[in-house]
Scaffold this motif. Sequence first.
Motif, PDB file in Angstrom:
ATOM      1  N   ALA A  56       4.123   3.134  -5.926  1.00  0.00           N
ATOM      2  CA  ALA A  56       4.122   4.041  -4.776  1.00  0.00           C
ATOM      3  C   ALA A  56       2.989   3.688  -3.817  1.00  0.00           C
ATOM      4  N   ARG A  57       1.830   3.336  -4.353  1.00  0.00           N
ATOM      5  CA  ARG A  57       0.705   2.946  -3.491  1.00  0.00           C
ATOM      6  C   ARG A  57       1.024   1.674  -2.717  1.00  0.00           C
ATOM      7  N   LYS A  58       1.635   0.696  -3.393  1.00  0.00           N
ATOM      8  CA  LYS A  58       2.007  -0.544  -2.717  1.00  0.00           C
ATOM      9  C   LYS A  58       3.033  -0.274  -1.631  1.00  0.00           C
ATOM     10  N   LYS A  59       4.004   0.593  -1.919  1.00  0.00           N
ATOM     11  CA  LYS A  59       5.030   0.932  -0.936  1.00  0.00           C
ATOM     12  C   LYS A  59       4.404   1.614   0.279  1.00  0.00           C
ATOM     13  N   TYR A  60       3.483   2.543   0.043  1.00  0.00           N
ATOM     14  CA  TYR A  60       2.805   3.236   1.140  1.00  0.00           C
ATOM     15  C   TYR A  60       2.041   2.243   2.017  1.00  0.00           C
ATOM     16  N   THR A  61       1.316   1.323   1.381  1.00  0.00           N
ATOM     17  CA  THR A  61       0.550   0.323   2.120  1.00  0.00           C
ATOM     18  C   THR A  61       1.486  -0.551   2.951  1.00  0.00           C
ATOM     19  N   GLN A  62       2.601  -0.948   2.366  1.00  0.00           N
ATOM     20  CA  GLN A  62       3.566  -1.780   3.086  1.00  0.00           C
ATOM     21  C   GLN A  62       4.155  -1.000   4.263  1.00  0.00           C
ATOM     22  N   GLU A  63       4.448   0.278   4.068  1.00  0.00           N
ATOM     23  CA  GLU A  63       4.981   1.098   5.150  1.00  0.00           C
ATOM     24  C   GLU A  63       3.963   1.239   6.287  1.00  0.00           C
ATOM     25  N   GLN A  64       2.689   1.394   5.936  1.00  0.00           N
ATOM     26  CA  GLN A  64       1.651   1.507   6.950  1.00  0.00           C
ATOM     27  C   GLN A  64       1.528   0.214   7.753  1.00  0.00           C
TER      28      GLN A  64
END
Length: 75
Positions: A56-64
């Motif tokens: 989830a953290r990686k996905k959030y970073t990628q979305e940002q």
Amino acid sequence: MAKDNRGVERGRLGRWFHDTFDDWAFRSLIGPAQTKGAVQGCDESAREQWKRDLAARKKYTQEQRERRRQERSIS
């Protein structure tokens, strides 16, 4: 002169030096972040939750990153 977070007065060059190299020195002393064996000794559900949280953290970073990239292309 401005005071840093410890209340010590520093000039512009001093602030830049400490802002730049204090963090670098700390990171180089502790080494890179490692995830191998990070959840040893935990039960299976704790390990799975840790993996989900990391994803989830990686996905959030990628979305940002994607959001910022889109903002730059619009501007």
